[in-house]
Design a protein around this motif. Structure first.
Motif, mmCIF file in Angstrom:
data_model
loop_
_atom_site.group_PDB
_atom_site.id
_atom_site.type_symbol
_atom_site.label_atom_id
_atom_site.label_comp_id
_atom_site.label_asym_id
_atom_site.label_seq_id
_atom_site.Cartn_x
_atom_site.Cartn_y
_atom_site.Cartn_z
ATOM 1 N N LYS A 1 -2.021 4.922 6.775
ATOM 2 C CA LYS A 1 -3.184 4.124 6.374
ATOM 3 C C LYS A 1 -4.461 4.602 7.045
ATOM 4 O O LYS A 1 -5.573 4.186 6.655
ATOM 5 C CB LYS A 1 -2.954 2.645 6.671
ATOM 6 C CG LYS A 1 -2.741 2.308 8.130
ATOM 7 C CD LYS A 1 -2.469 0.819 8.290
ATOM 8 C CE LYS A 1 -2.239 0.444 9.750
ATOM 9 N NZ LYS A 1 -1.957 -1.012 9.906
ATOM 10 N N PHE B 1 3.302 7.858 4.286
ATOM 11 C CA PHE B 1 2.039 7.136 4.129
ATOM 12 C C PHE B 1 1.399 6.843 5.490
ATOM 13 O O PHE B 1 2.056 6.377 6.418
ATOM 14 C CB PHE B 1 2.272 5.826 3.386
ATOM 15 C CG PHE B 1 1.036 4.976 3.268
ATOM 16 C CD1 PHE B 1 -0.024 5.383 2.476
ATOM 17 C CD2 PHE B 1 0.936 3.769 3.968
ATOM 18 C CE1 PHE B 1 -1.173 4.605 2.364
ATOM 19 C CE2 PHE B 1 -0.212 2.982 3.858
ATOM 20 C CZ PHE B 1 -1.271 3.402 3.053
ATOM 21 N N ASP C 1 0.831 -1.213 0.000
ATOM 22 C CA ASP C 1 0.000 0.000 0.000
ATOM 23 C C ASP C 1 0.860 1.256 0.000
ATOM 24 O O ASP C 1 0.549 2.245 -0.673
ATOM 25 C CB ASP C 1 -0.927 0.002 1.217
ATOM 26 C CG ASP C 1 -2.000 -1.084 1.123
ATOM 27 O OD1 ASP C 1 -2.198 -1.606 0.007
ATOM 28 O OD2 ASP C 1 -2.609 -1.403 2.162
ATOM 29 N N GLU C 2 1.941 1.240 0.761
ATOM 30 C CA GLU C 2 2.828 2.409 0.803
ATOM 31 C C GLU C 2 3.498 2.629 -0.555
ATOM 32 O O GLU C 2 3.620 3.763 -1.026
ATOM 33 C CB GLU C 2 3.902 2.227 1.883
ATOM 34 C CG GLU C 2 4.811 3.439 2.024
ATOM 35 C CD GLU C 2 5.860 3.260 3.099
ATOM 36 O OE1 GLU C 2 6.562 4.243 3.432
ATOM 37 O OE2 GLU C 2 5.997 2.124 3.623
ATOM 38 N N PHE D 1 1.025 4.158 -2.924
ATOM 39 C CA PHE D 1 0.731 5.538 -2.528
ATOM 40 C C PHE D 1 1.830 6.476 -3.052
ATOM 41 O O PHE D 1 1.540 7.498 -3.684
ATOM 42 C CB PHE D 1 0.618 5.657 -1.007
ATOM 43 C CG PHE D 1 0.650 7.080 -0.516
ATOM 44 C CD1 PHE D 1 -0.429 7.925 -0.718
ATOM 45 C CD2 PHE D 1 1.780 7.583 0.133
ATOM 46 C CE1 PHE D 1 -0.395 9.257 -0.273
ATOM 47 C CE2 PHE D 1 1.824 8.894 0.577
ATOM 48 C CZ PHE D 1 0.737 9.736 0.372
ATOM 49 N N HIS E 1 -4.861 9.020 1.491
ATOM 50 C CA HIS E 1 -3.669 8.212 1.227
ATOM 51 C C HIS E 1 -4.081 6.847 0.685
ATOM 52 O O HIS E 1 -3.509 6.344 -0.303
ATOM 53 C CB HIS E 1 -2.850 8.045 2.498
ATOM 54 C CG HIS E 1 -2.155 9.292 2.942
ATOM 55 N ND1 HIS E 1 -1.050 9.286 3.752
ATOM 56 C CD2 HIS E 1 -2.393 10.609 2.678
ATOM 57 C CE1 HIS E 1 -0.649 10.517 3.981
ATOM 58 N NE2 HIS E 1 -1.478 11.342 3.339
ATOM 59 N N CYS E 2 -5.040 6.259 1.335
ATOM 60 C CA CYS E 2 -5.481 4.917 0.914
ATOM 61 C C CYS E 2 -6.120 4.947 -0.466
ATOM 62 O O CYS E 2 -5.936 4.014 -1.268
ATOM 63 C CB CYS E 2 -6.474 4.343 1.939
ATOM 64 S SG CYS E 2 -5.726 4.021 3.559
ATOM 65 N N ILE F 1 -5.475 7.094 -2.923
ATOM 66 C CA ILE F 1 -4.416 7.268 -3.924
ATOM 67 C C ILE F 1 -3.725 5.939 -4.183
ATOM 68 O O ILE F 1 -3.483 5.549 -5.332
ATOM 69 C CB ILE F 1 -3.394 8.323 -3.447
ATOM 70 C CG1 ILE F 1 -4.026 9.718 -3.452
ATOM 71 C CG2 ILE F 1 -2.132 8.306 -4.330
ATOM 72 C CD1 ILE F 1 -3.164 10.794 -2.815
ATOM 73 N N SER F 2 -3.419 5.213 -3.107
ATOM 74 C CA SER F 2 -2.759 3.915 -3.241
ATOM 75 C C SER F 2 -3.637 2.936 -4.016
ATOM 76 O O SER F 2 -3.168 2.242 -4.928
ATOM 77 C CB SER F 2 -2.434 3.354 -1.851
ATOM 78 O OG SER F 2 -1.863 2.068 -1.950
#
Length: 825
Positions: free
Chosen positions: A782, A780, A740-741, A744, A787-788, A790-791
Motif C-alpha cells: 500500500k 501488494f 485493496d489487495e 490490485f 499498486h494503489c 491499479i487497485s
C-alpha cells in the motif's frame, strides 16, 4: 444404400445366433473384447441402440463380425471387373459353397489367389462358417447389401480410408470415444507424412495404425512420385491391437492396390498385435529378462519370452507362410540345434505378437496413438501395461495409481513408439493431445523430451496446432502434432505452425478432405513454444515471437493460493435453489433440476434465508462483473471449516433446511463425486458439500472461469442483500481478506499483458488453479503508489459495471494496462 433400420436388423439377427457359439471360442472373444473396450459387465456403460435384447458381448461380436464381412467383401470385390455383380453372384451360392467361400475370405486365400498376401483376421469366425440355414440366409442378405455400396466401378464411400464411414455407422460413438478410436483424417495424414520427410526409399512404421490411413496416404504419395508399389510395400509396416481394425487396414490397402497396382504379387505387412506390450514385458532388454509371461488378448501363451528361439523361429515361418515380407523388419532367426526341425503351433495372433516384439526400428515413424484416459482403460490392460509406465517413468513420486488417474494411454503409446520402433537419427510425426504441452502434472514426463529420465534425447523440431478447427469429424476435441528427430536434444523455443480458418464461417474439414482443400480454406500463423521455467517438464506456453518477448518479464513465482469453488458432488439439483420470495426470515424456493445429471424431483420448499448463499457459476462471470441468479443451500459455517454443521446444530439453527435435506438423503448418500477420505466425510454428514474451507468465507475473491477459451477476471464479494457470494466448482478463485489487495491482484491479472501470458498456457478451454503458478505477481504494498492506483482503478471499474455497460470502463482498463506494463518494466 443401407438404412440404419436395416443395419440394426442385421446386427440383431447376427447377435441372436451368437448364443450357439462354442463356449471356448466365445470366452476367447469376450477376453479380447474386454481387453480392447473395457469390461462389458460393468466398467463400460454403452448403449447399443436396437440391440437392447442381447448382452453387450454379443452386440460387439455382431458388430465386429459384420464390419469384418463388409470391409473384406468390399476389398475383394474391388479386384473384379464389376464388383456389384460379383457380390450378387456370391450371394447366390449354395450354403455349402458359401461356407467354403467365407472360410477362404477369412484366412486370406481368396486375396492370395489374386496376388495379395498378408490377409487373415486372427479372430475365430468359425461360428459363421458352420452356419445354420437361417444364418446362411442372413449372410447372403448381408452380401447383397454390401453389393449396393458399389455403383458400377465406383465405391459409394469417399476417400482413401472409406471404412471410417462404415465404422461410424456400426459402432456406438461413446464406445469409440472411450477406447480412443479417433481415426486420423486423410488430410492430416498427408500433412504429417510431408512433415516427417518420408521418401519411398525409407522404412516407415505406424505402430498404432488403426484403419491404415497413414499407410495408404504414403502409398499414394509414392505412386504420385512414380515409385514402384512392389518395392514400397515391404518397407511399410503397421501394427494394430484390435484385429478387426487391422482387417480394415488390410482392406484399405487392398482397395488401393486394386485401383493402382499391376498384376504383380504384393504383400501387406500389417500385424494384429499390441505395440505397447513389448515394453511392458521388457524388464531388462540387454539381458532379455522378462518380468511377465507373454500374453495375447489377455490370455497367457506357452512362451515366456518372444525372444525364445522356437517362438521366433515359428513366428517367422508363420509369417512366410502368410505371405508377409518382413526382410526390412525382422532379423532372420538363427536355427540352433534346439529349433532345427521344430515348429510351434501358433495362432496368427500369437505369431503377430512375437514378431512385433522383435521389430527393427524404422527410418520414419508416423502415428495417431490411442487417446484413452486411465479411468476408461480396461482393467486387464491396466495390469498388463503397468510395468511399461514404470519403465518410462511416466508417473510421479506420489504413486502409480495417483499418477495414472491424471494420465492418458497416448503418453505411454508415443514414448514406447519412439523407444522401440524409431531408429536413432530417425524422424517422427505424431498426433498428440494439446494438453501434453499445457497440463500442469499429466504428461510432464513426456515434455522432458527424452525416452527415459536422462535417457535418449528427442529433438522437437516443430509443432502443429489447429485452434478452432474440428480435426476429428466424429469428436470435438482439440488436436496438435509433434515433428521430431531421435537422438539429439531439443532447443527452445520451438517453432509452432498454427493452422487457422481463413474466415469465421462455420466450416470444418471432412475426414476424406484432401490436404489441398484444407489448405485452401486455412492459413498458417507462426508461433513459438517454450516451457514456463528452465525445466522442459513445466507447463509450456505458445505465443507469437513478439508476445513471447514481452511476456518473458512475467515469468516467475507468486504467493497466491488459488482454489476451486464449492462442489456438490453431483447433486446440484438438490442444493441449487431459485428463490421465489422472502418473508419473515424464510425464502420460498424451488430446486433447479434443469441440466442436472442426476434426476431429482422438483419441489417447492420454504427454507431459512440465512441457510442460502448466492452462488456464482462460470456463466455468471464477465470481465470485472458478475451476477448471482440462483442460491445455494449451504449447510456449512465458517467456524467448522471443511466440515458442515453437525446434524443437531443444523436441525436447531435451520429446521426447514434440515427437513428438506433429510427428504433428499437417499440421493445425497449415493453421490459418486466423493473419493478417498472424502467418502468418510459423506458417510458422517450425508448433506456435506466439498471444496469448503476458510478460503470459502473470505470476503473478497479474485475469480475466473474454469471452462473458458479466454482468461477473464472478476472480484466477487457480497451480493446486493449483503450475503457473501460463493463461487461454484466451475469457478477458480484466490481468497483475500483485504479489499485493496484483492482489487490490485485482479487488476494485474486482468491486464492485457497478464491475460496474454495465461492464454498462451491454456488448452481445451480449461483454466485451472495452476494456470497462474508461474506468473510473477508482485506482493501488494500500500506504500507503492502504482499498486494503489491499479487497485483503485480496478475497483472503480467493478463499481461502474454494476450500473453501466462495459463501454464505460474502456478508459479504466487502458489505464490499468499501462500501469501494469510499467510495473513489469
Amino acid at each position: 444404400m443401407q438404412t440404419t433400420n436395416q443395419l440394426n436388423d442385421q446386427l440383431l439377427r447376427l447377435a441372436q445366433h451368437i448364443a450357439g457359439i462354442d463356449t471356448a471360442i466365445l470366452e476367447s472373444w469376450k477376453s479380447r473384447i474386454d481387453l480392447c473396450y473395457g469390461a462389458m459387465d460393468g466398467q463400460r456403460a454403452v448403449t447399443f441402440a436396437g440391440l437392447e435384447q442381447v448382452d453387450a458381448h454379443s452386440a460387439v461380436i455382431a458388430m465386429e463380425s459384420l464390419f469384418f464381412l463388409q470391409t473384406n467383401l468390399i476389398a475383394l470385390s474391388a479386384f473384379h471387373r464389376t464388383p456389384d455383380a460379383f457380390l450378387r453372384e456370391v450371394s447366390g451360392l449354395t450354403n455349402e459353397r458359401l461356407r467354403h467361400f467365407l472360410v477362404e475370405l477369412e484366412d486370406g486365400t481368396l486375396f492370395k489367389n489374386l496376388g495379395v498376401s498378408g490377409f487373415g483376421s486372427g479372430c475365430k469366425f468359425d461360428w459363421l462358417f458352420d452356419a445354420s440355414s437361417s444364418l446362411c440366409d442372413l449372410l447372403k442378405e448381408i452380401i447383397v447389401s454390401v453389393s449396393l455400396r458399389w455403383d458400377e466401378h465406383n465405391l459409394l464411400l469417399e476417400g482413401d480410408d472409406p471404412f471410417q464411414a462404415l465404422q461410424h455407422q456400426l459402432f456406438p460413438a461413446n464406445l469409440c470415444h472411450v477406447t480412443g478410436q479417433f481415426f486420423t483424417p486423410e488430410w492430416l495424414a498427408e500433412l504429417l507424412l510431408l512433415d516427417a520427410g518420408w521418401n519411398p526409399s525409407q522404412t516407415l512404421v505406424d505402430p498404432f495404425c488403426g484403419s491404415g490411413v497413414f499407410i495408404v496416404k504414403a502409398l499414394r504419395q509414392a505412386v504420385d512420385n512414380q515409385a514402384s508399389i512392389d518395392e514400397i510395400l515391404p518397407r511399410i509396416l503397421g501394427v494394430e491391437l484390435n484385429p478387426i481394425t487391422a482387417a480394415a487396414c488390410r482392406a484399405n490397402i487392398a482397395l488401393f492396390l486394386a485401383q493402382h497396382a499391376s498384376e504383380a504379387k504384393y504383400c501387406i505387412n500389417i500385424l494384429a498385435a499390441d505395440s505397447v506390450l513389448p515394453s511392458a514385458l521388457d524388464a531388462d532388454r540387454a539381458n532379455c529378462l522378462w518380468a511377465a509371461p507373454l500374453a495375447v488378448d489377455g490370455i497367457t501363451t506357452t512362451f515366456e519370452s518372444p525372444y525364445d528361439d522356437i517362438a521366433l523361429y515359428s513366428a517367422h515361418a508363420y509369417a512366410n507362410a502368410a505371405g508377409l515380407n518382413l526382410s526390412h523388419w525382422i532379423s532372420p532367426p538363427t536355427s540352433h540345434g534346439n529349433t532345427s526341425g521344430q515348429l510351434a503351433a501358433l495362432t496368427r495372433r500369437e505369431a503377430d505378437q512375437i514378431l512385433t516384439c522383435n521389430i527393427l526400428p524404422a527410418d520414419v515413424l508416423v502415428t495417431n496413438p490411442p487417446w484413452v484416459g486411465w479411468e476408461y482403460m480396461s482393467r486387464p490392460y491396466r495390469e498388463i501395461t503397468a510395468p511399461a509406465w514404470k519403465r518410462y517413468d511416466l508417473f510421479n513420486s506420489k504413486g502409480l495409481e495417483a499418477s495414472f488417474l491424471k494420465e492418458d494411454l497416448s503418453n505411454l503409446a508415443i514414448v514406447t513408439a519412439w523407444d522401440r520402433y524409431l531408429r536413432l537419427g530417425g524422424s517422427s510425426a505424431v498426433v498428440i493431445r494439446p494438453s501434453t504441452m499445457h497440463s500442469e502434472v499429466a504428461s510432464s514426463t513426456v515434455r522432458r523430451l527424452t525416452i527415459t529420465d536422462g535417457g535418449i534425447p528427442l529433438k522437437l523440431k516443430s509443432i502443429r496446432t489447429f485452434p478452432g478447427i474440428s480435426v476429428f469429424e466424429s469428436a470435438k476435441t482439440n488436436t496438435a502434432a509433434w515433428i521430431l528427430e531421435k537422438g539429439e536434444p531439443t532447443e527452445f523455443p520451438v517453432a509452432v505452425l498454427e493452422m487457422q480458418k481463413r474466415d469465421r464461417r462455420r466450416w470444418s474439414p471432412e475426414s476424406s478432405s484432401s490436404l489441398l482443400e484444407v489448405r485452401s480454406k486455412t492459413t498458417e500463423i507462426d508461433r513459438l513454444a517454450k516451457p514456463t521455467t528452465a525445466d522442459s517438464k513445466s507447463r509450456w506456453m505458445i505465443a507469437s515471437r513478439e508476445d513471447m518477448t514481452a511476456m518473458k518479464r512475467l515469468a516467475g513465482e507468486n504467493e497466491l493460493q488459488p482454489r476451486m469453488g464449492v462442489f456438490t458432488g453431483g447433486a446440484n439439483a438438490v442444493f441449487y435453489m431459485q428463490e421465489l420470495e422472502q418473508l419473515n426470515g424464510l425464502s420460498l424456493c424451488e430446486n433447479i433440476v434443469e441440466r442436472a445429471k442426476r434426476k431429482v424431483e422438483q419441489v417447492q420448499v420454504k427454507l431459512e434465508t440465512d441457510s442460502l448463499r448466492p452462488v456464482v457459476r462460470g456463466r455468471d462471470l464477465k470481465m470485472w462483473e458478475y451476477s448471482s441468479e440462483v442460491g445455494l443451500l449451504f449447510p456449512h459455517d465458517q467456524s467448522t471449516g471443511m466440515y458442515p454443521l453437525d446434524e443437531q446444530e443444523l436441525s436447531s439453527r435451520y429446521p426447514q433446511a434440515h427437513k428438506y435435506l433429510r427428504s433428499m438423503k437417499k440421493v445425497l448418500s449415493n453421490r459418486k463425486g466423493f473419493a478417498g477420505w472424502e467418502k468418510n466425510l459423506l458417510n458422517k454428514y450425508f448433506y456435506t458439500l466439498q471444496r469448503v474451507g476458510p478460503y470459502t468465507f473470505a470476503p473478497y475473491k479474485v475469480c475466473w472461469r474454469y471452462i473458458a477459451s479466454e482468461f477473464i477476471v472478476c472480484v466477487v464479494d457480497t451480493s446486493d442483500d449483503g450475503r457473501l457470494a460463493i463461487p461454484n466448482d466451475k469457478v477458480m478463485f484466490v481468497p483475500f481478506e483485504s479489499r485493496d489487495e484483492a482489487f490490485f491482484v485482479a487488476g494485474v491479472l486482468s491486464a492485457s499483458l497478464a491475460r496474454r501470458y495465461v492464454n498462451s498456457l491454456i488448452e481445451s478451454r480449461q483454466i485451472s488453479t495452476k494456470v497462474i503458478k508461474t506468473l510473477q505477481v508482485p506482493v501488494f504494498d500500500k506504500a507503492q503508489e502504482a499498486h494503489c492506483n491499479i487497485s483503485r482503478l480496478c475497483r472503480e471499474g467493478h463499481e461502474i459495471l454494476r450500473e453501466s455497460s462495459s463501454a464505460c470502463v474502456a478508459g479504466l482498463r487502458e489505464a490499468v494496462d499501462e500501469l501494469v506494463e510499467q510495473l513489469y518494466e
